[in-house]
Design an enzyme around this catalytic site. Structure first.
Site, PDB file in Angstrom:
ATOM      1  N   HIS A   1       0.821  -1.207   0.000  1.00 35.41           N
ATOM      2  CA  HIS A   1       0.000   0.000   0.000  1.00 35.41           C
ATOM      3  C   HIS A   1       0.861   1.266   0.000  1.00 35.41           C
ATOM      4  O   HIS A   1       0.893   2.005  -0.981  1.00 35.41           O
ATOM      5  CB  HIS A   1      -0.938  -0.017   1.211  1.00 35.41           C
ATOM      6  CG  HIS A   1      -1.863   1.145   1.269  1.00 35.41           C
ATOM      7  ND1 HIS A   1      -2.410   1.612   2.440  1.00 35.41           N
ATOM      8  CD2 HIS A   1      -2.347   1.964   0.301  1.00 35.41           C
ATOM      9  CE1 HIS A   1      -3.189   2.656   2.190  1.00 35.41           C
ATOM     10  NE2 HIS A   1      -3.159   2.893   0.903  1.00 35.41           N
TER      11      HIS A   1
ATOM     12  N   HIS B   1       1.517   4.823  -2.928  1.00 36.05           N
ATOM     13  CA  HIS B   1       1.681   6.215  -2.487  1.00 36.05           C
ATOM     14  C   HIS B   1       3.076   6.767  -2.783  1.00 36.05           C
ATOM     15  O   HIS B   1       3.228   7.800  -3.432  1.00 36.05           O
ATOM     16  CB  HIS B   1       1.413   6.318  -0.981  1.00 36.05           C
ATOM     17  CG  HIS B   1      -0.021   6.239  -0.611  1.00 36.05           C
ATOM     18  ND1 HIS B   1      -0.791   7.341  -0.319  1.00 36.05           N
ATOM     19  CD2 HIS B   1      -0.858   5.169  -0.480  1.00 36.05           C
ATOM     20  CE1 HIS B   1      -2.024   6.974  -0.027  1.00 36.05           C
ATOM     21  NE2 HIS B   1      -2.090   5.652  -0.114  1.00 36.05           N
TER      22      HIS B   1
ATOM     23  N   HIS C   1      -4.027   0.662  -6.426  1.00 38.75           N
ATOM     24  CA  HIS C   1      -4.315   1.297  -5.134  1.00 38.75           C
ATOM     25  C   HIS C   1      -5.705   0.935  -4.639  1.00 38.75           C
ATOM     26  O   HIS C   1      -5.905   0.665  -3.450  1.00 38.75           O
ATOM     27  CB  HIS C   1      -4.175   2.818  -5.224  1.00 38.75           C
ATOM     28  CG  HIS C   1      -4.471   3.496  -3.921  1.00 38.75           C
ATOM     29  ND1 HIS C   1      -5.680   4.117  -3.667  1.00 38.75           N
ATOM     30  CD2 HIS C   1      -3.745   3.614  -2.778  1.00 38.75           C
ATOM     31  CE1 HIS C   1      -5.673   4.608  -2.432  1.00 38.75           C
ATOM     32  NE2 HIS C   1      -4.515   4.312  -1.875  1.00 38.75           N
TER      33      HIS C   1
ATOM     34  N   ASN D   1      -6.409  -0.825  -1.043  1.00 41.11           N
ATOM     35  CA  ASN D   1      -6.848   0.177  -0.060  1.00 41.11           C
ATOM     36  C   ASN D   1      -8.279  -0.022   0.422  1.00 41.11           C
ATOM     37  O   ASN D   1      -8.538  -0.065   1.628  1.00 41.11           O
ATOM     38  CB  ASN D   1      -6.702   1.584  -0.627  1.00 41.11           C
ATOM     39  CG  ASN D   1      -7.064   2.639   0.411  1.00 41.11           C
ATOM     40  OD1 ASN D   1      -6.308   2.870   1.348  1.00 41.11           O
ATOM     41  ND2 ASN D   1      -8.231   3.258   0.270  1.00 41.11           N
TER      42      ASN D   1
ATOM     43  N   ILE E   1      -6.769   8.989  -1.020  1.00 41.35           N
ATOM     44  CA  ILE E   1      -6.984   8.776   0.415  1.00 41.35           C
ATOM     45  C   ILE E   1      -6.063   7.660   0.871  1.00 41.35           C
ATOM     46  O   ILE E   1      -5.644   6.830   0.052  1.00 41.35           O
ATOM     47  CB  ILE E   1      -8.450   8.434   0.755  1.00 41.35           C
ATOM     48  CG1 ILE E   1      -8.678   8.426   2.268  1.00 41.35           C
ATOM     49  CG2 ILE E   1      -8.827   7.103   0.148  1.00 41.35           C
ATOM     50  CD1 ILE E   1      -8.521   9.755   2.944  1.00 41.35           C
TER      51      ILE E   1
END
Length: 868
Positions: free
Chosen positions: A528, A533, A719, A723, A868
């Protein structure tokens, strides 16, 4: 004043336009979190909302005829120096209230420009803000431009007082040009704007600035506060490599001049920050407030006032969703009445704090305990892309044997074959039926340090067998610890086998828990955080530094960057920082990001695309007859089979788009902006890996198509897959624990006797404790939610105005339609009862790669970006 009157009333032959803007958001995150009051951050924030709303709303007319000025720039006529002619300054005029396209909080104004026919066609404009406060400029539309028609300028940018800027704020029409095709009068302006965005690499960045630059991860610790908060610098070395983050230029700490000091406010290029849309602020405000205010209060209440630091039964855990935790009235009164927390924390009128029931236990409370579900989540869970095929037996390690001894697995054929339905290990390997979830090598070098704290863990290997019905069956779990006499002696390993009765069944359940703890940590820190990110941020920085807003690749990638730098900055402040949420509640603790750095050494961009990842892990083989060019060896692999549909749609769209703007490979090689972008991305943004031979050379259309497809896949579908299942699977801590606190009980020990008498109590004393569970649930529920203004794959915030070229717009619409068709196809798969891995024992259809979603906790939806 005279010039103002002339600008408004002396019209003559004018170009008519419409300006759309928004005033500063009433829910601006920085304003909210800066407020303190006797009632705490929450009460203060609510008061602030009222104050801001009263002062900012309904004041649109205050803009009328003052303080905001525009000057058009010609794209076709130069001023004699090669630069496009600049028109006369003009100001906003009447307020338009009936525009049907206006969005929430947007205000429209009419404007007229003096523009003689010899000025040609406008292609850009300057804007000056003479007010003290900033505003969000949405767009400028020019109507009936002679010899042209309508011209749209899509802006979506904050504009501060002009004195804040060293160069004029400029915006370009929605034309799209590779550098060599830029109209000559705009070439200077295009280059100057990029120069502005790059800055000079010095000084501390300010709120209003728009500068994109790089830095290492040197802002995670706080050595000046106390020595235990010091953290190593990630990035800039071969020992701890890392992708770069956005540079802020903050002052160094006193005790470590190479580390950057920390504060609540982190600089972002202004248009990267939340504040332009209300629901993004809501989510981030909840996250920040929860971590800084709510969670410490909850931990204090549970530990000190309620004197219940542990769960004693599985029913105690389920009570978090059914009955809730009874809280003192003074605590609940600060939480429950606040609109931001009514969804996050639910009061039933009896002073109870309740969480929504996670999807994994909505149908069956105990199905998570089954071996089938344990294995299914490796291909349809929240971390579904780690499992690999087993091609050699016993499994071997890549760790340096001179340092760590012989780490070859101790699992034998005799462990496995009794549960393989008469198939031998050799036959199973030959027929692609043995798989492994390997959490050994990344963890083992850190085990001695981790186990010196209050956590106790093992490096794990799990062997699985692909059965005739398409499901995976766990055959054995190996738990390895460092040798008491030193690392060079190799690990001390034990192998555990499936059992369904007696204390052996409890031992097996604990074995699976140690595996899942490792998987939870690897998921959060690597799958993750690192692999979505962190690795995307350098692309965002390089894009803005070298690809003009009118460049076709900038326009292609822009939706996939939305809000990423902001959520990353927030993560560095409250999630992955020293003693932040992740360090506090996950097994890896203070070594969390350092361990992710050691994994980044082996990161390969070209293998991040789904087909290449599947081939690398051996769960697929090349097959020219397949529409995707590969064939899955686990046919019913929900993440992979759904993902291939999404991957193919993205690639088809990117291929059509790139080939529209680039007619040959030579055009790629000769694109100065594209080459500068890629060179800096490789050499600086991911500079610690710059010598890797696998980087695309970026000389052909094929390479550009592959690179953009991989990047879009990472930012959107990958993602989404790792997520938005966090709370649906991990919200039930028994299913996805994040810590292990005890070693496996040994025969003859009191812990073993306790396990035999009360396996639930032993399990709960081994995994994540109650306080950490409350923290985990609070945070991952926020992270698993979609905002009401989320932009999903196939959607663009600019509608059809992001380019003036009709063919890419039509291609994008086809992309959107294709995604809708894929969603219907995935729904049909979930209704196919022969595909047992689609729903599993928990009866939880795999929907994480459905492209669309509503807002909230939906367990579906692919946003364009890591928002997010």
């Amino acid at each position: 004043m005279a010039s103002l009157v002339k600008g408004i009333f002396n019209r003559g032959e004018k170009l008519k336009g419409t300006v759309v803007l928004m005033q500063k958001n009433v829910l601006d995150i920085n304003t909210l979190t800066a407020v303190q009051s006797p009632g705490g951050i929450i009460g203060g924030a609510i008061g602030a909302i009222g104050d801001i709303a009263g002062s900012l709303l309904d004041t649109a007319t205050s803009f009328l005829g003052r303080s905001i000025a525009f000057k058009l720039i010609s794209a076709t006529t130069d001023d004699g120096t090669g630069k496009g002619k600049v028109g006369k300054q003009t100001f906003l005029e009447g307020l338009l209230t009936s525009l049907p396209t206006l969005g929430d909080k947007q205000t429209a104004f009419s404007i007229h420009f003096e523009w003689d026919s010899d000025m040609g066609i406008p292609g850009a404009f300057y804007i000056d803000n003479f007010m003290q406060g900033e505003f969000f400029l949405v767009s400028l539309t020019l109507e009936d431009v002679p010899n042209h028609g309508t011209i749209n300028f899509v802006c979506n940018s904050w504009v501060y007082n002009s004195k804040k800027y060293k160069t004029g704020r400029i915006f370009f029409a929605n034309k799209t040009y590779i550098p060599s095709e830029t109209p000559a009068p705009l070439v200077y302006y295009r280059k100057e704007e990029l120069k502005t965005l790059r800055g000079d690499g010095t000084g501390e960045r300010k709120e209003w600035e728009r500068i994109y630059d790089y830095d290492v991860y040197n802002d995670l610790g706080e050595p000046d506060k106390k020595s235990t908060l010091a953290r190593p610098i990630l990035g800039g070395s071969s020992t701890l490599p890392y992708p770069r983050r956005g540079r802020t230029g903050k002052k160094p700490t006193s005790k470590d001049p190479k580390s950057e000091s920390r504060s609540d406010v982190v600089y972002l290029p202004r248009d990267e920050s939340f504040g332009h849309l209300k629901s993004s602020d809501f989510l981030v405000y909840i996250l920040k407030s929860a971590s800084q205010n709510i969670i410490p209060r909850l931990r204090s209440v549970v530990t000190l006032q309620l004197n219940e630091p542990e769960f004693n039964t599985f029913e105690d855990v389920r009570s978090l969703y059914d009955g809730g935790i009874k809280l003192p009235t003074n605590i609940l009164s600060e939480i429950s009445p606040i609109p931001l927390f009514t969804e996050l924390f639910r009061s039933d009128g009896e002073s109870a704090l309740k969480f929504p029931p996670p999807k994994v236990v909505q149908v069956d409370h105990s199905a998570w305990m089954t071996d089938e579900e344990f294995a299914r989540e490796m291909i349809a869970g929240v971390n579904p892309h780690i499992i690999k095929i087993l091609t050699e037996f016993p499994p071997k390690s890549k760790l340096d044997s001179q340092i760590y001894g012989d780490n070859t697995s101790t699992i034998t054929k005799e462990h496995l074959e009794p549960n393989m339905s008469g198939v031998t290990v050799e036959e199973a390997i030959q027929n692609n039926r043995l798989y492994i979830l390997d959490h050994h090598d990344p963890l083992f070098p850190y085990l001695r340090k981790i186990n010196a704290t209050d956590t106790k863990a093992y490096a794990t290997r799990t062997i699985l067998f692909l059965q005739n019905d398409g499901t995976l069956k766990p055959l054995a779990i190996e738990l390895s610890r460092p040798h008491p006499q030193g690392d060079s002696f190799g690990p001390v390993s034990n192998v555990y086998l499936p059992a369904s009765e007696g204390v052996e069944a409890s031992i097996w359940l604990l074995s699976k828990a140690y595996v899942v703890v490792n998987d939870s940590c690897y998921h959060q820190l690597v799958s993750h955080w690192l692999n979505t990110h962190a690795v995307v941020e350098p692309f965002i920085i390089a894009t803005n530094r070298h690809l003009s807003v009118v460049h076709p690749i900038h326009k292609l990638l822009l939706p996939h960057y939305r809000d990423t730098m902001n959520i990353n900055a927030l993560a560095r402040n409250v999630l992955v920082n020293a003693e932040g949420i992740i360090e506090s509640t996950f097994l890896w603790g203070g070594y969390a990001l350092e361990m992710s750095s050691t994994v980044y050494k082996d990161w390969v961009f070209t293998e991040q695309g789904l087909p290449y990842d599947l081939l690398k892990r051996g769960v697929a083989v090349e097959d020219p007859s397949s529409p995707y060019g590969i064939r899955l060896l686990i046919e019913d692999y929900p993440y992979a089979s759904d993902g291939l549909e999404i991957w193919a749609a993205i690639k088809s769209w990117v291929e059509e788009y790139v080939n529209f703007y680039y007619k040959s490979d030579d055009a790629i090689a000769q694109d100065s902006e594209l080459q500068a972008f890629w060179k800096e991305l490789v050499e600086v943004g991911h500079g610690d890996l710059k010598n890797a031979t696998w980087w695309f050379k970026m000389q052909t259309r094929k390479e550009l198509i592959e690179a953009c497809t991989i990047l879009i896949w990472i930012a959107s579908a990958l993602h989404a897959a790792v997520n938005f299942g966090q709370y649906p699977y991990g919200g039930y801590i028994l299913n996805r624990p994040t810590k292990s606190r005890r070693y496996m009980p040994e025969k003859g020990s009191p812990e073993y006797d306790e396990l035999a008498k009360n396996y639930q109590k032993t399990y709960l004393r081994t995994i994540t404790p109650k306080n950490d569970t409350l923290t985990d649930l609070t945070i991952i529920e926020v992270l698993s939610r979609h905002a009401s203004d989320e932009q999903y794959l196939g959607q663009r915030i600019e509608g059809d105005l992001w380019t003036s070229d009709s063919q890419p717009i039509e291609a994008y619409k086809r992309f959107g339609k294709k995604l809708a068709e894929i969603e219907q196809k995935l729904t049909q798969r979930n209704n196919d009862e022969t595909l047992r891995n689609r729903n599993g024992p928990v009866k939880m259809p795999y929907t994480l790669l459905y492209p669309s979603s509503e807002e909230g906790l939906t367990f579906r939806g692919i946003p364009n970006s890591i928002s997010i």
